[in-house]
Motif scaffolding. Sequence first.
Motif, PDB file in Angstrom:
ATOM      1  N   MET A   1       9.705  -2.475 -13.767  1.00 33.34           N
ATOM      2  CA  MET A   1       8.947  -2.139 -12.561  1.00 33.34           C
ATOM      3  C   MET A   1       8.592  -3.403 -11.765  1.00 33.34           C
ATOM      4  SD  MET A   1       6.685   0.616 -14.704  1.00 33.34           S
ATOM      5  CE  MET A   1       5.687   1.348 -13.426  1.00 33.34           C
TER       6      MET A   1
ATOM      7  N   GLU B   1       8.363  -4.179  -8.831  1.00 33.29           N
ATOM      8  CA  GLU B   1       7.536  -4.053  -7.629  1.00 33.29           C
ATOM      9  C   GLU B   1       6.113  -4.530  -7.890  1.00 33.29           C
ATOM     10  OE1 GLU B   1       8.974  -1.699  -9.292  1.00 33.29           O
ATOM     11  OE2 GLU B   1       7.490  -0.215  -9.923  1.00 33.29           O
ATOM     12  N   LEU B   2       5.662  -4.451  -9.149  1.00 34.45           N
ATOM     13  CA  LEU B   2       4.307  -4.914  -9.463  1.00 34.45           C
ATOM     14  C   LEU B   2       4.200  -6.411  -9.193  1.00 34.45           C
ATOM     15  CD1 LEU B   2       3.900  -2.917 -12.798  1.00 34.45           C
ATOM     16  CD2 LEU B   2       2.680  -2.449 -10.664  1.00 34.45           C
ATOM     17  N   TYR B   3       5.199  -7.145  -9.658  1.00 42.65           N
ATOM     18  CA  TYR B   3       5.213  -8.595  -9.437  1.00 42.65           C
ATOM     19  C   TYR B   3       5.533  -8.942  -7.986  1.00 42.65           C
ATOM     20  CZ  TYR B   3       8.511 -12.495  -8.842  1.00 42.65           C
ATOM     21  OH  TYR B   3       9.246 -13.520  -8.318  1.00 42.65           O
TER      22      TYR B   3
ATOM     23  N   ALA C   1       4.599  -7.351  -5.270  1.00 42.81           N
ATOM     24  CA  ALA C   1       3.619  -6.866  -4.288  1.00 42.81           C
ATOM     25  C   ALA C   1       3.154  -7.998  -3.363  1.00 42.81           C
ATOM     26  CB  ALA C   1       2.420  -6.244  -5.001  1.00 42.81           C
ATOM     27  N   ASP C   2       2.898  -9.157  -3.920  1.00 38.02           N
ATOM     28  CA  ASP C   2       2.384 -10.268  -3.121  1.00 38.02           C
ATOM     29  C   ASP C   2       3.431 -10.744  -2.115  1.00 38.02           C
ATOM     30  OD1 ASP C   2       1.149 -10.096  -5.781  1.00 38.02           O
ATOM     31  OD2 ASP C   2      -0.062 -11.811  -5.149  1.00 38.02           O
TER      32      ASP C   2
ATOM     33  N   TYR D   1       3.735 -16.928  -2.435  1.00 37.13           N
ATOM     34  CA  TYR D   1       3.204 -16.191  -1.292  1.00 37.13           C
ATOM     35  C   TYR D   1       1.728 -15.929  -1.528  1.00 37.13           C
ATOM     36  CZ  TYR D   1       8.163 -15.906  -0.918  1.00 37.13           C
ATOM     37  OH  TYR D   1       9.480 -16.275  -0.876  1.00 37.13           O
ATOM     38  N   ASP D   2       0.941 -16.152  -0.496  1.00 38.79           N
ATOM     39  CA  ASP D   2      -0.503 -16.006  -0.600  1.00 38.79           C
ATOM     40  C   ASP D   2      -0.850 -14.541  -0.900  1.00 38.79           C
ATOM     41  OD1 ASP D   2      -3.239 -15.713  -0.126  1.00 38.79           O
ATOM     42  OD2 ASP D   2      -3.247 -17.320   1.377  1.00 38.79           O
ATOM     43  N   PRO D   3      -1.524 -14.270  -2.012  1.00 39.65           N
ATOM     44  CA  PRO D   3      -1.845 -12.879  -2.342  1.00 39.65           C
ATOM     45  C   PRO D   3      -2.791 -12.239  -1.339  1.00 39.65           C
ATOM     46  CG  PRO D   3      -2.770 -14.396  -3.986  1.00 39.65           C
ATOM     47  CD  PRO D   3      -1.917 -15.210  -3.060  1.00 39.65           C
TER      48      PRO D   3
ATOM     49  N   GLU E   1      10.614   5.079 -10.261  1.00 36.56           N
ATOM     50  CA  GLU E   1      10.474   4.361 -11.531  1.00 36.56           C
ATOM     51  C   GLU E   1       8.984   4.025 -11.689  1.00 36.56           C
ATOM     52  OE1 GLU E   1      13.187   4.145 -13.286  1.00 36.56           O
ATOM     53  OE2 GLU E   1      12.967   2.543 -14.778  1.00 36.56           O
TER      54      GLU E   1
ATOM     55  N   GLN F   1       6.663  -6.104 -17.630  1.00 33.70           N
ATOM     56  CA  GLN F   1       6.183  -5.830 -16.272  1.00 33.70           C
ATOM     57  C   GLN F   1       5.589  -7.070 -15.615  1.00 33.70           C
ATOM     58  OE1 GLN F   1       3.055  -2.899 -16.653  1.00 33.70           O
ATOM     59  NE2 GLN F   1       4.457  -1.222 -16.209  1.00 33.70           N
TER      60      GLN F   1
ATOM     61  N   ASP G   1       4.799 -11.080 -14.354  1.00 30.52           N
ATOM     62  CA  ASP G   1       5.453 -12.198 -13.675  1.00 30.52           C
ATOM     63  C   ASP G   1       6.496 -12.832 -14.607  1.00 30.52           C
ATOM     64  OD1 ASP G   1       6.025 -14.902 -13.082  1.00 30.52           O
ATOM     65  OD2 ASP G   1       4.163 -15.127 -11.954  1.00 30.52           O
TER      66      ASP G   1
ATOM     67  N   ILE H   1      -2.078  -1.036  -3.963  1.00 35.47           N
ATOM     68  CA  ILE H   1      -1.736  -2.021  -4.997  1.00 35.47           C
ATOM     69  C   ILE H   1      -2.510  -3.307  -4.737  1.00 35.47           C
ATOM     70  CG2 ILE H   1       0.278  -3.024  -3.800  1.00 35.47           C
ATOM     71  CD1 ILE H   1       1.722  -2.905  -6.580  1.00 35.47           C
ATOM     72  N   GLU H   2      -2.721  -4.065  -5.823  1.00 32.56           N
ATOM     73  CA  GLU H   2      -3.416  -5.348  -5.708  1.00 32.56           C
ATOM     74  C   GLU H   2      -2.449  -6.482  -6.028  1.00 32.56           C
ATOM     75  OE1 GLU H   2      -7.140  -5.446  -7.876  1.00 32.56           O
ATOM     76  OE2 GLU H   2      -7.454  -3.322  -7.442  1.00 32.56           O
TER      77      GLU H   2
ATOM     78  N   HIS I   1      -0.652  -9.313  -8.103  1.00 29.06           N
ATOM     79  CA  HIS I   1      -0.160  -9.127  -9.458  1.00 29.06           C
ATOM     80  C   HIS I   1      -0.891  -9.988 -10.489  1.00 29.06           C
ATOM     81  CE1 HIS I   1       2.517  -8.280 -12.734  1.00 29.06           C
ATOM     82  NE2 HIS I   1       2.855  -9.533 -12.851  1.00 29.06           N
TER      83      HIS I   1
ATOM     84  N   GLN J   1      -3.628  -2.674 -11.832  1.00 29.98           N
ATOM     85  CA  GLN J   1      -3.127  -3.332 -10.617  1.00 29.98           C
ATOM     86  C   GLN J   1      -2.900  -2.337  -9.479  1.00 29.98           C
ATOM     87  OE1 GLN J   1       0.691  -5.384 -10.816  1.00 29.98           O
ATOM     88  NE2 GLN J   1       0.558  -5.933  -8.658  1.00 29.98           N
TER      89      GLN J   1
END
Lengths: 388, 321, 349
Positions: free
Chosen positions: A64, A66-68, A70-71, B52-54, C83, C125, C127, C233-234, C236, C337
């Motif tokens: 998944m 997309e979680l990583y 997102a930023d 990238y800046d969160p 997914e 999942q 980083d 979403i927040e 990561h 998250q």
Amino acid sequence: MSKEPVAVVGIGQTKHVAARRDVSIAGLVREAARRALDDAELTWADIDAVVIGKAPDFFEGVMMPELYLADALGAVGKPMLRVHTAGSVGGSTALVAANLVAASVHGTVLTLAFEKQSESNAMWGLSLPIPFQQPLLAGAGGFFAPHVRAYMRRSGAPDTVGSLVAYKDRRNALKNPYAHLHEHDITLEKVQASPMLWDPIRYSETCPSSDGACAMVLTDRAGAARAPRPPAWMLGGAMRSEPTLFAGKDAVSPQAGKDCAADVYRQAGIADPRRDIDAVEMYVPFSWYEPMWLENLGFAAEGEGWKLTEAGVTELDGDLPVNMSGGVLSTNPIGASGMIRFAEAALQVRGQAGEHQVERARKVLGHAYGGGSQFFSMWLVGSAPPDA
Amino acid sequence: MPEVLKAPLVVEFPFTRSLGPVQSAFLTGLRERLVLGVRTSDGRTLVPPVEYDPVTAEEIRDLVEVAPTGTVTTWAWNHAPRRDQPLDTPFAWALVRLDGADTALLHALDAPGPDAVHTGMRVRVRWAGERTGAITDIACFEPYDDGPDAPDGRGRAEPATHTGEFDDPVTGIVATARLDYTYSPGRAQTAYINALAEHRNVGERCPSCRKVYVPPRGACPTCGLATSEQVEVGPGGTVTTFCIVNIKAKNLDIEVPYVYAHIALDGAGLALHGRIGGIPYDQVRMGLRVEPVWTEGARYPDHYRPTGEPDADYDTYRELL
Amino acid sequence: MNREIAVVAFAQTDHRRTSEELSEVEMLMPVLHDVLGQTGLKTADIGFTCSGSSDYLAGRAFSFTLALDGVGAWPPISESHVEMDGAWALYEAWTKLLTGDADTALVYSYGKSSPGPLRDVLTRQLDPYYVAPLWPDSVALAALQAQALIDAGDTDEPALAAVAARSRADATANSHAQLRGPVPHGEYVVRPLRTGDCPPIGDGAAAVILAAGERARNLCARPAWIRGVDHRIEAHSLGVRDLTDSPSTRLAAEKAGAFERPVDTAELHAPFTSQEVVLRKALKLDDGVRVNPSGGALAANPVMAAGLIRIGEAAARVHRGESDRALAHATSGPCLQQNLVAVLEGDPR
């Protein structure tokens, strides 16, 4: 109650290559997203939601992702959806994003699909050593080649048709700066002399493995009115699925593909696709799939698709250009391949396709498929809005 | 019901990850025993540095050097380390805000026990002996006594800028990941595989459409119904279509060229896959009648060979193509 | 666009530590038949189908393609897959119904956590450059969040134990739950979380049928109308987030209209006791709200289905007349998250 019309106002993609060693996964998707925003002259703050798609997570080894991501995609504080429908995913992802606009849930949506194949090896990801199962007895092409043979048997097509498609698509790719394969010295003879890997499929009739991403900005009427460049309007879009393997399945011309196209044509008021549609960007991973899909999509009668190819109708300057971008045969970041098809259709009706622009392209079909020829997604885009 | 089959499934791959400029600088820095962060346009320092800046989504590239010492912002005691985790003796997971940074980095903290760890405690990086340019170049954090705890206000001096340039920068990492699964194919496929051991092909018939599925997958995919009635099919069958494989696939010990075919076993509702042998590859044709050839100890037929019967008429198998 | 859409049927498996005797489709199919049976619909009557699952749980690429066998996708169907947890599949289906392209939708999801080492699988999942190489498992990350809450004075270990006990006690009324009744709070798994603070690991599936307008009224005596649904979403990285708060949950709830009127019931997808503390705060739930009457994810947590089950459980209470306005929540990713909030209402009685 009527649906909000959906417009494509921004398109961006990376230069597709075998391995983008200079960027992270985030860097890759960011590049396409940034280009799409720039095309639309929008900023991250203008985006209401992000819809992302890719093929199996095992390809990059990130579950998944997309979680990583997102930023990198400016999604923090926004809705983010992740679609996975096998090879058709790039197209499905765009359609899921389009629905958010059509339903008036969001005004402007960023949609993106990617694959960074070089992080692993596609064949590894596709053939994990599942216990008890019969090992795959052939490589990637071996899965498709028997269907091609079945098509040849059914249609009586001469065995040169596949090479004509490959020669055309590779030449089209030379006009597309984003295409992966740029074979400047390509000739028909070279295609026909390339090794027969999975007879009847030759090496030059197969797709490469690419790193790449493609992004689009979709918006509503108000967003389209603000767009700096002509939008592409979605005139119809549909997904259809059928089971992987079943008794009575037609792997050459799957019913799900026919039904999907019929649904799109109904929405768009297309009575005769051959006459009413100006060009087609379709998912052709092995060259023979061009004549097969021409029939499946209703551009030719059953058994007749190869005649269009042979007569040059599908050439860039032909009557029904097919795969103006160079197609999947020239560029294949799997998860993004469907969206690249959709984006090319939009580029054409916007008149933004550069050297591979088809003149007077007013209605263009984008097509993607995946799984065991079971998942289909398509859209028809036009230069004029749906009610015009 | 017989016991279902089970077997280990190892999913393992050495993923090759390219880093991009910011991550490259950070991991190369670790190799050189220094910790880099990245500055945002509004003056925050993010460690570890992200691309990238969160908050603003801006691309950020301005690197700074921060201290290898910092403060624990939260922690958790891991008394039973798992495979591949940084330490193999009990340790604390900790988020550590390094001096000069505004955000925290996740890593292991080596401490004698949970009573020796608390939020706000001071720690420093323990460098790995052998460093390659990876997050594991930090072996872990360790307690560091530089005076009374100071959860806030320490090390707020402006971190020095850093070019991020190094000799021989690390541009990629190889991240090997292994997961061990136990695979079970479920009821229907277990029955199929068990029958194969007796050299029998046993499919299942749909109670509604009456089609026979071989191998059975537990459901009739067109009717969405459970299948259970077992039906033996074959052993003979018809080649419906095929290709000639001229390229040697990895981890397949078959001499090329060979024929890979779709074979509709007599009585089956759809074709399965197999290799054709006992006939020159260029003489295989659609409609060829074949039968399985078993070898000792193999789960599946080694290949299928011609039976010598006349070829099947196209119309008898066109629905199975 | 103003189209009323409701959950009209919900079904789930009995969730168990392992379902190894069943393939995914064998596990899923009875649930699909159940929701179709509740409404009297056939696959061919369904306008849109959407599912949620993860290849990484199964250890196989394209695992969802075989699950489709259980649907009976013939003639071909309009279908999509995320997914993600099935709650997001429901969201996609909800938007499809809003466009007017379909009047009914089948939503399903399933997850088998038993084949793999779930705690390690979920590290994939994270980083992939800075975090995944350290293999910090899902319990460890939740424990970091729990400690942050304890440090902030938001909870303590006895309070967490009370959440666990209440959840498992409530689950005694839920025949599908995996952990029911008194469960010892146990030893530390990763301190400060004990076994009792953690969800059971197990396999399961769930399905929901959505319908629009009059169609919903015809299919269900008391439809659970979706008054709003939103997800956010927040960032990561855990190190840039305030782990004691869930701004994405609060924002999603606001967008879904959750704060416009009080809810009487909340089904929260809080796999760890400490996460219920965060969510209660973010959602401003007071003691008058019945939280997780099903027992929640602490009683059964089939990954990829547990979020959809929250929506299903909330809807089922509306169907049964046990709730008039319920909130359902689903989460994804490390330490909450990504979060989805739906608000469901029954017609006035």
